[in-house]
Design a protein around this motif. Structure first.
Motif, PDB file in Angstrom:
ATOM      1  N   UNK A   1       0.876  -1.085   0.114  1.00 54.37           N
ATOM      2  CA  UNK A   1      -0.057   0.069   0.142  1.00 54.37           C
ATOM      3  C   UNK A   1       0.768   1.355   0.021  1.00 54.37           C
ATOM      4  N   UNK A   2       0.186   2.318  -0.425  1.00 56.05           N
ATOM      5  CA  UNK A   2       1.076   3.659  -0.583  1.00 56.05           C
ATOM      6  C   UNK A   2       1.609   4.313   0.876  1.00 56.05           C
ATOM      7  N   UNK A   3       2.685   4.583   0.928  1.00 51.84           N
ATOM      8  CA  UNK A   3       3.071   4.843   2.155  1.00 51.84           C
ATOM      9  C   UNK A   3       3.637   6.486   1.757  1.00 51.84           C
ATOM     10  N   UNK A   4       4.091   7.123   2.920  1.00 48.01           N
ATOM     11  CA  UNK A   4       4.522   8.512   2.896  1.00 48.01           C
ATOM     12  C   UNK A   4       6.224   8.563   2.988  1.00 48.01           C
ATOM     13  N   UNK A   5       6.655   9.425   2.453  1.00 52.88           N
ATOM     14  CA  UNK A   5       8.119   9.405   2.567  1.00 52.88           C
ATOM     15  C   UNK A   5       8.668  11.092   2.990  1.00 52.88           C
ATOM     16  N   UNK A   6       9.371  11.201   3.934  1.00 52.76           N
ATOM     17  CA  UNK A   6      10.113  12.468   3.919  1.00 52.76           C
ATOM     18  C   UNK A   6      11.445  12.300   3.623  1.00 52.76           C
ATOM     19  N   UNK A   7      12.119  12.715   2.682  1.00 49.28           N
ATOM     20  CA  UNK A   7      13.601  12.530   2.404  1.00 49.28           C
ATOM     21  C   UNK A   7      14.020  14.076   2.508  1.00 49.28           C
TER      22      UNK A   7
ATOM     23  N   UNK B   1      10.048  15.286   1.046  1.00 50.96           N
ATOM     24  CA  UNK B   1       8.629  14.874   0.532  1.00 50.96           C
ATOM     25  C   UNK B   1       7.759  14.303   1.487  1.00 50.96           C
ATOM     26  N   UNK B   2       6.611  14.641   1.798  1.00 50.42           N
ATOM     27  CA  UNK B   2       6.027  14.013   2.697  1.00 50.42           C
ATOM     28  C   UNK B   2       4.472  13.687   2.228  1.00 50.42           C
TER      29      UNK B   2
ATOM     30  N   UNK C   1      16.302   6.122   7.170  1.00 50.69           N
ATOM     31  CA  UNK C   1      16.118   7.385   8.398  1.00 50.69           C
ATOM     32  C   UNK C   1      15.054   8.192   7.874  1.00 50.69           C
ATOM     33  N   UNK C   2      15.362   8.549   6.465  1.00 51.94           N
ATOM     34  CA  UNK C   2      14.342   9.766   6.089  1.00 51.94           C
ATOM     35  C   UNK C   2      13.042   9.042   5.600  1.00 51.94           C
ATOM     36  N   UNK C   3      12.744   7.828   5.576  1.00 52.48           N
ATOM     37  CA  UNK C   3      11.598   7.191   5.084  1.00 52.48           C
ATOM     38  C   UNK C   3      10.541   7.377   6.430  1.00 52.48           C
ATOM     39  N   UNK C   4       9.647   8.021   6.245  1.00 52.14           N
ATOM     40  CA  UNK C   4       8.564   8.074   7.449  1.00 52.14           C
ATOM     41  C   UNK C   4       7.290   8.430   6.884  1.00 52.14           C
ATOM     42  N   UNK C   5       6.093   8.031   7.770  1.00 49.37           N
ATOM     43  CA  UNK C   5       4.907   7.961   7.446  1.00 49.37           C
ATOM     44  C   UNK C   5       4.187   9.116   8.339  1.00 49.37           C
ATOM     45  N   UNK C   6       2.933   9.331   8.088  1.00 55.04           N
ATOM     46  CA  UNK C   6       1.909  10.144   8.700  1.00 55.04           C
ATOM     47  C   UNK C   6       1.229   9.280   9.765  1.00 55.04           C
ATOM     48  N   UNK C   7       1.727   8.643  10.689  1.00 53.35           N
ATOM     49  CA  UNK C   7       0.968   7.685  11.584  1.00 53.35           C
ATOM     50  C   UNK C   7       1.657   7.732  12.916  1.00 53.35           C
ATOM     51  N   UNK C   8       1.032   7.196  14.105  1.00 56.17           N
ATOM     52  CA  UNK C   8       1.529   7.248  15.369  1.00 56.17           C
ATOM     53  C   UNK C   8       2.573   6.516  15.389  1.00 56.17           C
TER      54      UNK C   8
END
Length: 303
Positions: A53-59, A67-68, A229-236
């Motif tokens: 499934x699609x995930x969010x990334x902050x690089x 990008x988030x 390390x920069x691969x993040x998601x908008x979840x708890x």
């Protein structure tokens, strides 16, 4: 019952011929018994090609676009499909004449009687050989060579793969879709010397969880670590034990009848690994921690 017609003339009055009533077909030994038609079992459609499934990334790195994006919030009930009914081929029924005549004598009837015999003893069929992976790979000093699918976390005993048993390599389009088709995502990935990705989805033996493992190979250990390390998601966020380099996320369902999810992200050598778990109700983070540790160990040793 009336006498047959067209009998030849006789000097004395003809006696009516006695014809035995037809014997019911079901009473004749060996006669076929009508069987209700067995409905055809519809062919199970092939497993559709499924993607993570699609995930969010902050690089965020020097000179690169940050990008988030929000993760998809699709609710899917996870359960074990109903068992399909087994279809057993019945043996061919015996044949019998549509009519039966009276036995000529008692001795003939006795000789014609069927004598039951003990069923023949047969050995049970040998179990079908268990499919095994056909892909190969090796690891040395954190550098992974060969088919990236080889390093996907092995499916546990009793688990069932969705799609190919060995998993799937991913196209650039599929990788971009995994990141919600964010602008410039492939350019950002290539700035980390991105090489390839592979994924596999399976269901656990108890049918309670669906696990998606995704691997991404980069040019070096440092690049894979920085990207993870920069691969993040908008979840708890949640803590993952047993994998010091990992960070995790959880999405709890609004109701226990709905599906919750967890995601863990980390790296080992030149490979980033991500494990997604979908389960009915609130997920237990201990399951994610166990899967992340097993994936790390597999990437470390290749066995």
């Amino acid at each position: 019952m009336s006498a047959p017609e067209n009998l030849p003339p006789a000097a004395e009055p003809a006696q009516p011929a006695v014809v035995p009533d037809p014997v019911p077909l079901a009473a004749v030994p060996g006669a076929p018994v009508p069987v209700a038609a067995v409905p055809e079992v519809p062919a199970q459609p092939g497993a559709a090609r499924r993607l993570p499934r699609a995930v969010g990334v902050a690089l965020a790195t020097a000179g690169l676009l940050a990008v988030t994006a929000a993760s998809a919030a699709v609710t899917v009930a996870v359960g074990k499909p109903d068992d399909k009914p087994a279809v057993v081929a019945a043996g061919a029924p015996g044949t019998a004449s549509p009519t039966a005549s009276a036995p000529a004598s008692a001795s003939a009837s006795a000789s014609a009687s069927a004598t039951p015999s003990a069923p023949a003893t047969t050995e049970p069929p040998a179990p079908a050989p268990k499919p095994s992976s056909t892909v190969k790979g090796s690891v040395s000093n954190g550098r992974h060579e060969g088919d990236l699918r080889f390093f996907l976390l092995p499916i546990p005993e009793g688990g069932e793969a969705y799609g190919p048993l060995d998993g799937m390599t991913m196209t650039d389009e599929e990788v971009a879709e995994m990141f919600d088709n964010q602008d410039g995502i492939m350019r950002i990935l290539r700035s980390y010397s991105y090489k390839e990705s592979a994924t596999r989805v399976y269901r656990t033996a108890d049918g309670k969880a669906e696990v998606t493992v995704t691997l991404m190979r980069f040019g070096s250990t440092a690049e894979a670590s920085e990207f993870a390390k920069n691969h993040t998601m908008n979840l708890d966020p949640i803590e993952i034990t047993g994998d010091s380099a990992a960070h995790g996320y959880i999405r709890k369902p609004k109701q226990q009848a709905y599906t919750g999810s967890m995601t863990g992200i980390s790296s080992q050598g030149d490979v980033q690994y991500k494990v997604d778990v979908d389960v009915k109700g609130t997920p237990d983070k201990a399951l994610l921690s166990e899967l992340m540790k097993r994936q790390r160990d597999w990437l470390t040793s290749g066995r």
